[in-house]
Design a protein around this motif. Structure first.
Motif, short mmCIF file in Angstrom:
data_model
loop_
_atom_site.label_atom_id
_atom_site.label_comp_id
_atom_site.label_asym_id
_atom_site.label_seq_id
_atom_site.Cartn_x
_atom_site.Cartn_y
_atom_site.Cartn_z
N THR A 58 0.82 -1.20 0.00
CA THR A 58 0.00 0.00 0.00
C THR A 58 0.86 1.25 0.00
OG1 THR A 58 -1.77 -1.16 1.17
CG2 THR A 58 -1.80 1.26 1.26
N ILE A 59 1.87 1.27 0.82
CA ILE A 59 2.78 2.43 0.89
C ILE A 59 3.54 2.58 -0.42
CG2 ILE A 59 4.82 3.35 2.05
CD1 ILE A 59 3.67 2.07 4.64
N LEU A 60 3.95 1.47 -1.00
CA LEU A 60 4.65 1.50 -2.29
C LEU A 60 3.76 2.09 -3.38
CD1 LEU A 60 7.39 0.65 -3.49
CD2 LEU A 60 6.34 -1.52 -4.07
N ASN A 61 2.50 1.69 -3.41
CA ASN A 61 1.56 2.23 -4.38
C ASN A 61 1.29 3.72 -4.15
OD1 ASN A 61 1.25 -0.13 -5.84
ND2 ASN A 61 -0.42 -0.85 -4.54
N GLN A 62 1.22 4.13 -2.90
CA GLN A 62 1.04 5.54 -2.59
C GLN A 62 2.22 6.37 -3.09
OE1 GLN A 62 0.53 5.59 1.65
NE2 GLN A 62 -1.67 5.19 1.56
N LYS A 63 3.41 5.85 -2.89
CA LYS A 63 4.61 6.56 -3.36
C LYS A 63 4.61 6.67 -4.88
CE LYS A 63 7.68 5.47 0.45
NZ LYS A 63 8.70 6.44 0.72
N ALA A 64 4.22 5.60 -5.57
CA ALA A 64 4.18 5.62 -7.03
C ALA A 64 3.14 6.63 -7.53
CB ALA A 64 3.87 4.24 -7.56
N THR A 65 2.00 6.68 -6.87
CA THR A 65 0.97 7.64 -7.26
C THR A 65 1.43 9.06 -7.04
OG1 THR A 65 -0.72 6.02 -6.66
CG2 THR A 65 -1.44 8.30 -6.89
N LEU A 66 2.09 9.32 -5.92
CA LEU A 66 2.60 10.66 -5.65
C LEU A 66 3.65 11.08 -6.68
CD1 LEU A 66 2.93 10.74 -1.76
CD2 LEU A 66 1.39 12.09 -3.19
N GLU A 67 4.51 10.13 -7.06
CA GLU A 67 5.52 10.44 -8.07
C GLU A 67 4.88 10.80 -9.40
OE1 GLU A 67 8.20 7.14 -8.29
OE2 GLU A 67 9.01 7.49 -6.29
N LYS A 68 3.82 10.08 -9.77
CA LYS A 68 3.12 10.38 -11.03
C LYS A 68 2.46 11.75 -10.98
CE LYS A 68 2.09 5.66 -12.42
NZ LYS A 68 1.03 4.66 -12.64
N LEU A 69 1.85 12.06 -9.84
CA LEU A 69 1.20 13.36 -9.71
C LEU A 69 2.22 14.51 -9.76
CD1 LEU A 69 -1.49 12.65 -6.96
CD2 LEU A 69 -1.88 13.13 -9.37
N GLU A 70 3.34 14.32 -9.08
CA GLU A 70 4.37 15.36 -9.10
C GLU A 70 4.95 15.52 -10.50
OE1 GLU A 70 7.16 14.17 -6.14
OE2 GLU A 70 5.89 14.85 -4.47
N LYS A 71 5.07 14.42 -11.21
CA LYS A 71 5.61 14.46 -12.57
C LYS A 71 4.64 15.20 -13.51
CE LYS A 71 7.65 11.35 -15.97
NZ LYS A 71 7.90 9.94 -16.29
N ASN A 72 3.35 14.98 -13.33
CA ASN A 72 2.34 15.64 -14.16
C ASN A 72 2.23 17.12 -13.84
OD1 ASN A 72 1.75 13.30 -15.53
ND2 ASN A 72 0.02 12.79 -14.23
N ASN A 73 2.45 17.49 -12.60
CA ASN A 73 2.33 18.89 -12.20
C ASN A 73 3.58 19.70 -12.54
OD1 ASN A 73 -0.25 18.61 -11.24
ND2 ASN A 73 0.40 18.14 -9.16
N ALA A 74 4.68 19.03 -12.74
CA ALA A 74 5.94 19.74 -13.00
C ALA A 74 6.09 20.17 -14.44
CB ALA A 74 7.12 18.85 -12.66
#
Length: 74
Positions: A58-74
């Protein structure tokens, strides 16, 4: 104690989490073999390991989702 484990998992980076998950899976396999052969006295240990692995995923998936969101916002 439970919250400490979750906090420790959240501090780990993704490769460390994956490595730890692999290690826990090996331990779980050994526990299940012992359980099926009747050598394991505490039967809840395997369920606790399974729960711990699920928390880490669950934590691993949360980290992956956060990375995708940060990548899209950057």
């Amino acid at each position: 104690m439970k919250n400490n484990n979750i906090a420790e998992y959240k501090k780990m980076d993704s490769p460390d989490l994956k490595k730890h998950i692999k290690q826990l899976r090996v331990e779980l396999d050994n526990l299940l073999i012992q359980k099926n052969s009747g050598k394991l006295s505490d039967l809840k240990v395997a369920n606790k390991k399974r729960h711990q692995i699920a928390q880490m995923f669950t934590i691993l998936n949360q980290k992956a989702t956060l990375e995708k969101l940060e990548k899209n916002n950057a």
